[in-house]
Design a protein around this motif. Structure first.
Motif, PDB file in Angstrom:
ATOM      1  N   HIS A   1       0.824  -1.197   0.000  1.00  0.00           N
ATOM      2  CA  HIS A   1       0.000   0.000   0.000  1.00  0.00           C
ATOM      3  C   HIS A   1       0.869   1.262   0.000  1.00  0.00           C
ATOM      4  O   HIS A   1       0.556   2.222  -0.695  1.00  0.00           O
ATOM      5  N   ASP A   2       1.969   1.252   0.747  1.00  0.00           N
ATOM      6  CA  ASP A   2       2.866   2.416   0.786  1.00  0.00           C
ATOM      7  C   ASP A   2       3.456   2.705  -0.590  1.00  0.00           C
ATOM      8  O   ASP A   2       3.614   3.867  -0.969  1.00  0.00           O
ATOM      9  N   ASP A   3       3.786   1.647  -1.361  1.00  0.00           N
ATOM     10  CA  ASP A   3       4.328   1.843  -2.706  1.00  0.00           C
ATOM     11  C   ASP A   3       3.310   2.512  -3.619  1.00  0.00           C
ATOM     12  O   ASP A   3       3.649   3.379  -4.423  1.00  0.00           O
ATOM     13  N   VAL A   4       2.052   2.122  -3.512  1.00  0.00           N
ATOM     14  CA  VAL A   4       0.991   2.709  -4.331  1.00  0.00           C
ATOM     15  C   VAL A   4       0.810   4.175  -3.973  1.00  0.00           C
ATOM     16  O   VAL A   4       0.692   5.037  -4.846  1.00  0.00           O
ATOM     17  N   VAL A   5       0.806   4.491  -2.676  1.00  0.00           N
ATOM     18  CA  VAL A   5       0.657   5.874  -2.225  1.00  0.00           C
ATOM     19  C   VAL A   5       1.829   6.716  -2.725  1.00  0.00           C
ATOM     20  O   VAL A   5       1.637   7.838  -3.207  1.00  0.00           O
ATOM     21  N   LEU A   6       3.054   6.178  -2.639  1.00  0.00           N
ATOM     22  CA  LEU A   6       4.223   6.912  -3.125  1.00  0.00           C
ATOM     23  C   LEU A   6       4.142   7.146  -4.634  1.00  0.00           C
ATOM     24  O   LEU A   6       4.453   8.229  -5.130  1.00  0.00           O
ATOM     25  N   ALA A   7       3.713   6.135  -5.384  1.00  0.00           N
ATOM     26  CA  ALA A   7       3.589   6.270  -6.835  1.00  0.00           C
ATOM     27  C   ALA A   7       2.541   7.318  -7.192  1.00  0.00           C
ATOM     28  O   ALA A   7       2.748   8.144  -8.081  1.00  0.00           O
ATOM     29  N   GLN A   8       1.415   7.331  -6.462  1.00  0.00           N
ATOM     30  CA  GLN A   8       0.379   8.330  -6.724  1.00  0.00           C
ATOM     31  C   GLN A   8       0.889   9.737  -6.402  1.00  0.00           C
ATOM     32  O   GLN A   8       0.622  10.683  -7.130  1.00  0.00           O
ATOM     33  N   ALA A   9       1.627   9.879  -5.312  1.00  0.00           N
ATOM     34  CA  ALA A   9       2.181  11.179  -4.934  1.00  0.00           C
ATOM     35  C   ALA A   9       3.175  11.655  -5.989  1.00  0.00           C
ATOM     36  O   ALA A   9       3.196  12.838  -6.343  1.00  0.00           O
ATOM     37  N   ARG A  10       3.999  10.729  -6.486  1.00  0.00           N
ATOM     38  CA  ARG A  10       4.958  11.082  -7.532  1.00  0.00           C
ATOM     39  C   ARG A  10       4.234  11.538  -8.801  1.00  0.00           C
ATOM     40  O   ARG A  10       4.599  12.523  -9.418  1.00  0.00           O
ATOM     41  N   ASN A  11       3.185  10.825  -9.183  1.00  0.00           N
ATOM     42  CA  ASN A  11       2.415  11.198 -10.370  1.00  0.00           C
ATOM     43  C   ASN A  11       1.757  12.562 -10.207  1.00  0.00           C
ATOM     44  O   ASN A  11       1.735  13.363 -11.127  1.00  0.00           O
ATOM     45  N   LYS A  12       1.241  12.853  -9.018  1.00  0.00           N
ATOM     46  CA  LYS A  12       0.630  14.157  -8.769  1.00  0.00           C
ATOM     47  C   LYS A  12       1.668  15.259  -8.856  1.00  0.00           C
ATOM     48  O   LYS A  12       1.399  16.335  -9.374  1.00  0.00           O
ATOM     49  N   SER A  13       2.877  15.005  -8.347  1.00  0.00           N
ATOM     50  CA  SER A  13       3.910  16.043  -8.393  1.00  0.00           C
ATOM     51  C   SER A  13       4.363  16.283  -9.827  1.00  0.00           C
ATOM     52  O   SER A  13       4.692  17.403 -10.197  1.00  0.00           O
ATOM     53  N   LEU A  14       4.363  15.243 -10.671  1.00  0.00           N
ATOM     54  CA  LEU A  14       4.709  15.435 -12.080  1.00  0.00           C
ATOM     55  C   LEU A  14       3.651  16.265 -12.794  1.00  0.00           C
ATOM     56  O   LEU A  14       3.962  17.118 -13.615  1.00  0.00           O
ATOM     57  N   VAL A  15       2.388  16.027 -12.463  1.00  0.00           N
ATOM     58  CA  VAL A  15       1.312  16.799 -13.066  1.00  0.00           C
ATOM     59  C   VAL A  15       1.387  18.255 -12.595  1.00  0.00           C
ATOM     60  O   VAL A  15       1.078  19.178 -13.331  1.00  0.00           O
ATOM     61  N   ALA A  16       1.835  18.464 -11.362  1.00  0.00           N
ATOM     62  CA  ALA A  16       1.902  19.805 -10.799  1.00  0.00           C
ATOM     63  C   ALA A  16       2.975  20.659 -11.480  1.00  0.00           C
ATOM     64  O   ALA A  16       2.950  21.873 -11.374  1.00  0.00           O
ATOM     65  N   LEU A  17       3.922  20.035 -12.162  1.00  0.00           N
ATOM     66  CA  LEU A  17       4.946  20.791 -12.865  1.00  0.00           C
ATOM     67  C   LEU A  17       4.336  21.408 -14.113  1.00  0.00           C
ATOM     68  O   LEU A  17       4.143  20.748 -15.121  1.00  0.00           O
ATOM     69  N   THR A  18       3.996  22.664 -14.015  1.00  0.00           N
ATOM     70  CA  THR A  18       3.394  23.339 -15.153  1.00  0.00           C
ATOM     71  C   THR A  18       4.318  24.448 -15.630  1.00  0.00           C
ATOM     72  O   THR A  18       5.254  24.844 -14.945  1.00  0.00           O
ATOM     73  N   ALA A  19       4.011  24.937 -16.794  1.00  0.00           N
ATOM     74  CA  ALA A  19       4.816  26.003 -17.381  1.00  0.00           C
ATOM     75  C   ALA A  19       4.642  27.299 -16.591  1.00  0.00           C
ATOM     76  O   ALA A  19       3.589  27.557 -16.019  1.00  0.00           O
ATOM     77  N   THR A  20       5.695  28.095 -16.575  1.00  0.00           N
ATOM     78  CA  THR A  20       5.663  29.430 -15.990  1.00  0.00           C
ATOM     79  C   THR A  20       5.508  30.419 -17.142  1.00  0.00           C
ATOM     80  O   THR A  20       6.219  30.326 -18.141  1.00  0.00           O
ATOM     81  N   ILE A  21       4.590  31.336 -17.000  1.00  0.00           N
ATOM     82  CA  ILE A  21       4.311  32.292 -18.070  1.00  0.00           C
ATOM     83  C   ILE A  21       5.111  33.579 -17.844  1.00  0.00           C
ATOM     84  O   ILE A  21       5.130  34.132 -16.753  1.00  0.00           O
ATOM     85  N   TYR A  22       5.758  34.027 -18.918  1.00  0.00           N
ATOM     86  CA  TYR A  22       6.505  35.289 -18.916  1.00  0.00           C
ATOM     87  C   TYR A  22       5.844  36.226 -19.921  1.00  0.00           C
ATOM     88  O   TYR A  22       5.513  35.815 -21.031  1.00  0.00           O
TER      89      TYR A  22
END
Length: 194
Positions: free
Chosen positions: A2-23
């Motif tokens: 279960h801990d591995d699944v939670v870590l994988a989901q957290a990693r996926n969410k952090s990758l999605v959170a990486l968005t472009a910065t607008i200038y």
């Protein structure tokens, strides 16, 4: 398990959170070499993996290549698209403009897709030219490689803000950037594959 699944989901969410910065970049362009005088208001998305130097080079390349139909690509992660393109009214690519040190396979493909292929580099131009020389690139003799002075790129990158305004002049291959009370200078040098 279960801990591995939670870590994988957290990693996926952090990758999605990486968005472009607008200038938002305003440029008063006076390119005497090409006879182009424009006021540009650019909205530029910076990908999380994109360095400040790459972004600055991309902005300068856009200004130096400014022409009707010019546009930034929708994303840097698409290998089938140039960083910047100039398209005609039918949507056909007229100029494929890349940044940095693209590989020979990419430039070969670009040369087949567009009548004009240009590279603006903020890296060591000798490294790029040496790497590409002798490689299989369609119409290699027509490839345009321009190196923008690396000190100029670094100085502008140091002043990079989410809202930026500067004057950009080009005359005989020399760039002058007026930002605030400072004037940054440097050259743009064309290199040929040998």
């Amino acid at each position: 398990m279960h801990d591995d699944v939670v870590l994988a989901q957290a990693r996926n969410k952090s990758l999605v959170a990486l968005t472009a910065t607008i200038y938002n970049v305003d440029i008063d362009l006076a390119n005497a070499d090409r006879g182009v005088y424009e006021s540009l208001a650019l909205r530029v998305a910076r990908h999380p993996s994109e360095s400040e130097e790459y972004l600055v080079t991309r902005i300068l390349a856009y200004a130096l290549e400014f022409h009707e139909g010019i546009a930034f690509s929708p994303g840097l992660s698409d290998p089938d698209e140039p960083a910047i393109s100039v398209r005609d009214l039918t949507g056909a690519i007229q100029s494929w403009i890349d940044i940095g040190i693209p590989d020979a396979a990419r430039l070969h493909k670009a040369s087949k897709a567009a009548p004009r292929v240009v590279v603006y580099t903020h890296k060591d131009p000798a490294q790029l030219v040496n790497r590409l020389s002798g490689e299989r690139i369609h119409r290699a003799e027509a490839l345009e490689v321009y190196a923008i002075d690396r000190r100029l790129i670094g100085a502008l990158a140091a002043r990079l803000e989410r809202r930026l305004s500067f004057g950009l002049s080009m005359n005989d291959g020399d760039l002058y950037i007026s930002i605030g009370t400072d004037t940054l200078t440097g050259g743009v040098v064309r290199h040929r594959l040998g």
